[in-house]
Scaffold this active site. Sequence first.
Site, mmCIF file in Angstrom:
data_model
loop_
_atom_site.group_PDB
_atom_site.id
_atom_site.type_symbol
_atom_site.label_atom_id
_atom_site.label_comp_id
_atom_site.label_asym_id
_atom_site.label_seq_id
_atom_site.Cartn_x
_atom_site.Cartn_y
_atom_site.Cartn_z
ATOM 1 C CB THR A 173 -0.938 0.074 1.363
ATOM 2 O OG1 THR A 173 -1.504 -1.275 1.315
ATOM 3 C CG2 THR A 173 -2.003 0.920 1.070
ATOM 4 N N GLY B 155 3.612 -7.673 8.724
ATOM 5 C CA GLY B 155 3.305 -8.662 7.690
ATOM 6 C C GLY B 155 4.612 -8.489 6.647
ATOM 7 N N GLY B 156 5.180 -7.379 6.450
ATOM 8 C CA GLY B 156 6.504 -6.955 5.799
ATOM 9 C C GLY B 156 7.821 -7.161 6.855
ATOM 10 C CE LYS C 285 2.852 -0.370 10.613
ATOM 11 N NZ LYS C 285 2.775 -0.955 9.234
ATOM 12 C CD GLU D 73 5.985 -0.978 9.261
ATOM 13 O OE1 GLU D 73 6.016 -1.191 7.957
ATOM 14 O OE2 GLU D 73 5.466 -1.927 10.074
ATOM 15 N N GLY E 141 0.958 1.652 6.107
ATOM 16 C CA GLY E 141 -0.189 0.361 5.765
ATOM 17 C C GLY E 141 -0.425 -0.151 7.401
HETATM 18 C C1 5RP Z 1 5.035 -4.014 7.180
HETATM 19 C C2 5RP Z 1 3.832 -3.444 7.560
HETATM 20 C C3 5RP Z 1 2.887 -3.229 6.536
HETATM 21 O O1 5RP Z 1 2.395 -1.928 6.729
HETATM 22 C C4 5RP Z 1 1.558 -4.183 6.474
HETATM 23 O O2 5RP Z 1 2.135 -5.469 6.444
HETATM 24 C C5 5RP Z 1 0.615 -3.944 5.204
HETATM 25 O O3 5RP Z 1 1.360 -4.259 4.020
HETATM 26 P P1 5RP Z 1 0.569 -4.074 2.519
HETATM 27 O O4 5RP Z 1 0.208 -2.967 2.423
HETATM 28 O O5 5RP Z 1 1.515 -4.822 1.766
HETATM 29 O O6 5RP Z 1 -0.765 -4.797 2.758
HETATM 30 O O7 5RP Z 1 3.353 -3.615 8.604
HETATM 31 O O8 5RP Z 1 5.823 -4.386 8.198
#
Ligand code: 5RP
Length: 228
Positions: A32, A100-101, A98, A107, A86
């Site tokens: 995002t 996922g990445g 948060k 962050e 995101g």
């Molecule tokens: C990364 C995060 C991202 O903001 C979260 O995973 C959302 O990712 P996406 O925009 O690809 O759905 O916290 O650590």
Amino acid sequence: MSSADVGKRAAARMAADFVQSGMRLGLGSGSTFLFVLERLAERIRDEQLEIAGVPTSKGTAEAARKFGIPLLSMTEIEHLDLAIDGADEVDPNKNMIKGGGAAHVREKIVAAAAKELLVVIDESKMVEVLGRAFLLPVEILRFGWRQAARAIETTGCVPQLRAVASGEPLITDNGNYILDCKYDEIPDPARLHDLLNSLPGVLDNGLFVGMAGRVIIGERSGKVRLIP
Ligand code: 5RP
């Protein structure tokens, strides 16, 4: 473009349009946020927008360079005017999961340095209760990681070491491991946040409690809603 991406892009573009010349930004991570960078680059080109940002991951730093967005390091700033990022799940109180990445540690540091954390999500990320669907990421030191995993398990979850495609453990930008933790649900995010972070070897978990400012939600239709 998938319907989720239509929502992500719509939300991201609105967020980028809130940015004003002269601002120092926190640059989030994830798919995002890439749409935010795309729009910021357009505004730099078309409106001579003058901004600089602190990236929350190596991936974002690389993408920002490609988009021609000037970068700053955390040591160069006292505070940031705005962080944009995101999220994986957002509940009705604007508490979030948060990470996922795998970037949630940086962050959170960047968001805490900002006057506001502006959150950009597509509508699928809004949930009634955190943790029913998404696994909670917890960044842990590699040293003693099995002991940390056992301690984390006692908080009521099944932790799983995050791996890359080859099957090797994922190493974060900070040189650590991630445990993805499956809870039935997380009814008290503040309590779990503090409990997890009190355990030896835990760097930080992906719960963001009371940190979100405005949340922009992009719908599949391309319409956007803003939660103030
Ligand atoms: C990364 C995060 C991202 O903001 C979260 O995973 C959302 O990712 P996406 O925009 O690809 O759905 O916290 O650590």
